[in-house]
Scaffold this active site. Structure first.
Site, short mmCIF file in Angstrom:
data_model
loop_
_atom_site.label_atom_id
_atom_site.label_comp_id
_atom_site.label_asym_id
_atom_site.label_seq_id
_atom_site.Cartn_x
_atom_site.Cartn_y
_atom_site.Cartn_z
N ASP A 291 -10.81 -1.11 -6.00
CA ASP A 291 -9.59 -0.42 -5.82
C ASP A 291 -9.47 0.57 -7.16
O ASP A 291 -9.11 -0.07 -8.05
CB ASP A 291 -8.57 -1.01 -5.27
N ARG A 293 -7.25 3.16 -7.36
CA ARG A 293 -6.15 4.04 -7.19
C ARG A 293 -5.14 3.83 -8.48
O ARG A 293 -5.20 2.74 -8.99
CB ARG A 293 -5.45 3.74 -5.97
N1 LIG Z 1 -13.60 2.95 -0.90
C1 LIG Z 1 -13.27 2.81 0.47
N2 LIG Z 1 -11.96 3.24 0.67
C2 LIG Z 1 -11.66 3.09 1.91
C3 LIG Z 1 -12.28 2.37 2.87
N3 LIG Z 1 -11.52 2.46 4.09
C4 LIG Z 1 -10.30 2.92 3.81
N4 LIG Z 1 -10.46 3.53 2.42
C5 LIG Z 1 -9.27 3.80 1.77
O1 LIG Z 1 -8.58 3.02 1.69
C6 LIG Z 1 -7.22 3.59 1.28
C7 LIG Z 1 -6.03 2.84 2.28
O2 LIG Z 1 -6.21 1.54 1.34
P1 LIG Z 1 -5.75 0.03 2.30
O3 LIG Z 1 -6.54 -0.70 1.49
O4 LIG Z 1 -6.25 0.17 3.71
O5 LIG Z 1 -4.35 -0.18 2.45
P2 LIG Z 1 -3.29 -0.23 1.25
O6 LIG Z 1 -2.84 1.13 0.96
O7 LIG Z 1 -3.92 -0.88 -0.24
O8 LIG Z 1 -2.22 -1.34 1.73
P3 LIG Z 1 -0.99 -1.13 2.58
O9 LIG Z 1 0.09 -0.79 1.72
O10 LIG Z 1 -0.88 -2.47 2.82
O11 LIG Z 1 -1.43 -0.30 3.63
C8 LIG Z 1 -7.34 5.08 1.81
O12 LIG Z 1 -7.23 5.85 0.53
C9 LIG Z 1 -8.61 5.11 2.48
O13 LIG Z 1 -9.05 6.43 2.43
C10 LIG Z 1 -13.62 1.84 2.55
O14 LIG Z 1 -14.37 1.45 3.45
N5 LIG Z 1 -13.95 2.14 1.49
#
Ligand SMILES: Nc1nc2c(ncn2[C@@H]2O[C@H](COP(=O)(O)OP(=O)(O)OP(=O)(O)O)[C@@H](O)[C@H]2O)c(=O)[nH]1
Ligand SMILES: [Zn+2]
Length: 359
Positions: A291, A293
């Site tokens: 991650d 971010r």
């Molecule tokens: N790199 C990558 N990003 C993904 C994938 N699937 C979804 N995303 C990205 O993951 C992000 C969403 O994150 P999540 O991990 O689903 O959830 P979260 O925001 O960490 O956690 P919550 O607050 O509980 O929803 C968005 O930016 C999506 O574009 C994937 O397979 N690979």
């Protein structure tokens, strides 16, 4: 005394320029130590620039430790590895090293000679610029006697500006949305590197009580197309609906697509998932962390909105920690599990088992 020209870019502006030059496939000169280095994206390097970088025989390819581990290369530099590059490097070979698309079909990529010692800092800086440019994190780096004309120069100390972006409020306007007609959209803009991010104010949140808040990350496939591979679309809609029902709330929309790796890299990750790798493994094979971010931006926006106490809708413990670090008090966590289906069941399981998402 002559004061510096007001037109010269400051550190944050130089860094933002360096990222956009790298994104274009231009070289950037990185100085600060004894030597000045040229760096260029391995993904974007055109043949003439690639030849010019490698003709002296002193160029190397910097990749992240994640990618190096996939390639079974020795890692001597902690979070990255430097591989010596032959003169007139073969582009197909280079593509196979930096892009995991053909890892399964062509598992043998080497032999590699990993460098030990010397100054790794410029290569590390180049990899950080590439991550911010949402390109594959693989850089061609070479020492130079003099910087070619037209090439942007930055120094290693400029790199500190990567984590020093501050957001400023630009504009706010009413925006009736399906969940709640009485809503508004606010735009926040960085002073240097990075994208604009948004705050959707749903209804009229009561600021004397903790504000119901969601920190959402951009997901073009889920938010816009209704992709069934993740739960982003249903989470976005559920959050807006629950805020409307509660009388108000704030949805922070961070433009950090694909957990910060950008849409093109996310699609590379999806194509690896089609080969059987899970969402975390796919990121690692590409050379990224699980991650990438920066959740601190959410706290920055809330501070500007003068919101200091929230009820956060999330299952992600890292988001709770990030608000805490920004001085925003999370009074309560509101779980948000919606949208499970056949196509995202494994994804949700991996989030829970490998990424530490809570129930
Ligand atoms: N790199 C990558 N990003 C993904 C994938 N699937 C979804 N995303 C990205 O993951 C992000 C969403 O994150 P999540 O991990 O689903 O959830 P979260 O925001 O960490 O956690 P919550 O607050 O509980 O929803 C968005 O930016 C999506 O574009 C994937 O397979 N690979
Ligand atoms: Zn998604």
């Amino acid at each position: 005394m002559v004061s510096p020209s007001p037109f010269l870019p400051d550190r944050a502006e130089r860094l933002a320029r360096a990222v956009s030059d790298m994104r274009l496939g231009l070289a950037v000169a990185i100085g600060g130590g004894d030597t000045t280095w040229l760096a260029i994206s391995a993904e974007r390097a055109d043949p003439a620039r690639l030849d010019a970088m490698t003709e002296t025989g002193t160029a190397h390819l910097a990749v992240t430790a994640r990618r190096a581990e996939t390639l079974k290369i020795s890692v001597y530099d902690g979070d990255m590895a430097r591989l010596s590059l032959p003169r007139a490097v073969d582009r197909a070979w280079l593509g196979g090293v930096i892009d995991p698309a053909n890892d399964l079909a062509q598992p043998m990529k080497g032999p590699f000679l990993a460098l030990r010692g010397g100054d790794a800092a410029p290569s590390r800086a180049a990899l950080l610029l590439l991550r911010k440019a949402e390109l594959l994190p693989a850089a061609i780096v070479a020492p130079v006697e003099s910087v070619p004309e037209g090439v942007l120069r930055i120094s290693l100390s400029d790199m500190a500006a990567v984590s020093q972006t501050t957001l400023a409020h630009v504009v706010s306007a009413r925006l009736p949305i399906a969940a709640e007609v009485n809503s508004a959209l606010q735009i926040f803009r960085p002073d240097g590197l990075g994208d604009e991010h948004y705050a959707v104010v749903v209804g009229k949140p009561d600021r004397s009580a903790p504000v119901l808040t969601r920190l959402h990350s951009a997901c073009f496939t889920g938010d816009v197309l209704g992709s069934l591979k993740c739960d982003c679309g249903p989470q976005l809609n559920a959050a807006l609906r629950q805020m409307a029902q509660a009388g108000g709330g704030v949805l922070l929309y961070l433009n950090q697509e694909g957990r910060g790796i950008g849409l093109a890299n996310k699609m590379r990750a999806y194509s690896l998932q089609d080969q059987g790798f899970d969402t975390v493994e796919a990121n690692h094979r590409l050379g990224f962390d699980d991650d990438e971010r920066n959740f601190g931006l959410g706290g920055q926006i809330l501070r500007q909105m003068r919101i200091g106490r929230i009820k956060l809708m999330t299952n992600n413990p890292r988001k709770l920690a990030a608000f805490d670090a920004e001085g925003i008090e999370v009074v309560e966590r509101v779980p948000l599990w919606v949208g499970e289906g056949d196509f995202n069941r494994d994804y949700l399981r991996v989030k829970h088992e490998r990424s530490g998402h809570l129930e």
